[in-house]
Design an enzyme around this catalytic site. Structure first.
Site, PDB file in Angstrom:
ATOM      1  N   GLU A  89       0.817  -1.206   0.000  1.00 36.56           N
ATOM      2  CA  GLU A  89       0.000   0.000   0.000  1.00 36.56           C
ATOM      3  C   GLU A  89       0.859   1.268   0.000  1.00 36.56           C
ATOM      4  O   GLU A  89       0.493   2.267  -0.610  1.00 36.56           O
ATOM      5  CB  GLU A  89      -0.965  -0.004   1.189  1.00 36.56           C
ATOM      6  CG  GLU A  89      -1.950  -1.174   1.188  1.00 36.56           C
ATOM      7  CD  GLU A  89      -2.715  -1.353  -0.108  1.00 36.56           C
ATOM      8  OE1 GLU A  89      -3.043  -0.344  -0.771  1.00 36.56           O
ATOM      9  OE2 GLU A  89      -2.987  -2.501  -0.481  1.00 36.56           O
ATOM     10  N   HIS A 125       1.779   2.241  -3.530  1.00 33.85           N
ATOM     11  CA  HIS A 125       0.734   3.071  -4.136  1.00 33.85           C
ATOM     12  C   HIS A 125       0.852   4.510  -3.640  1.00 33.85           C
ATOM     13  O   HIS A 125       0.833   5.456  -4.420  1.00 33.85           O
ATOM     14  CB  HIS A 125      -0.663   2.550  -3.767  1.00 33.85           C
ATOM     15  CG  HIS A 125      -1.045   1.250  -4.379  1.00 33.85           C
ATOM     16  ND1 HIS A 125      -1.174   1.060  -5.732  1.00 33.85           N
ATOM     17  CD2 HIS A 125      -1.355   0.054  -3.806  1.00 33.85           C
ATOM     18  CE1 HIS A 125      -1.541  -0.183  -5.967  1.00 33.85           C
ATOM     19  NE2 HIS A 125      -1.661  -0.810  -4.814  1.00 33.85           N
TER      20      HIS A 125
END
Length: 162
Positions: free
Chosen positions: A74, A77
């Site tokens: 994550e 990202h």
């Protein structure tokens, strides 16, 4: 059986900030929280707000090592988005960064077998059985004979009417 481990949102936030500094050399300046509504995914990045959600089932079923790998995913990202680079899964920059920091593409199965709902469909012509985790289009046809599919209760149902 594994014992249930729990982290507060504050402890999760601190862990995400630590991983960000150690593995990416950049601070994480937004919010990271647990999201109990996530079922099959390990985490989620919200691009407009840069918020990160994580699935608490990771700790219920696995361990902190897997959680750290999901956090890295994550954060890939997050940091690519903040740089204005390609932050989506199919982008080569994302794939390269994910491999460089040791993140994972997919989490192992997070659902207990008792939580998994299966739907069964049988062809009315050739009696081929289809097992699905999601409901299918009611106009779907058999892949073998193009017959009509009907939903049945289980794998042994729907055979007696030929």
């Amino acid at each position: 059986m594994k014992t249930k481990k729990t982290y507060s949102d504050a402890a999760l936030q601190a862990l995400v900030e630590k991983v960000s500094l150690e593995d990416f050399g950049r601070p994480f300046c937004h919010q990271a929280v647990w999201n109990r509504r996530l079922r099959t995914t390990g985490g989620r990045f919200h691009s407009p707000s840069c918020k990160l959600d994580f699935n608490p089932r990771i700790l219920d079923r696995y361990d902190q090592d897997l959680l750290v790998k999901v956090i890295r995913h994550e954060l890939c990202h997050y940091h690519l988005y903040r740089q204005g680079s390609g932050y989506r899964h199919g982008n080569s920059q994302f794939k390269e960064l994910l491999e460089a920091v040791g993140g994972i593409d997919y989490v192992p199965d997070l659902l207990d077998p008792s939580e998994r709902k299966l739907y069964y469909y049988r062809c009315q012509c050739c009696h081929e059985l289809y097992e699905r985790e999601r409901r299918i289009n009611p106009r779907a046809m058999c892949g073998d004979c193009l017959g009509v599919l009907v939903q049945v209760e289980g794998p042994e149902d729907g055979l007696g009417d030929s």
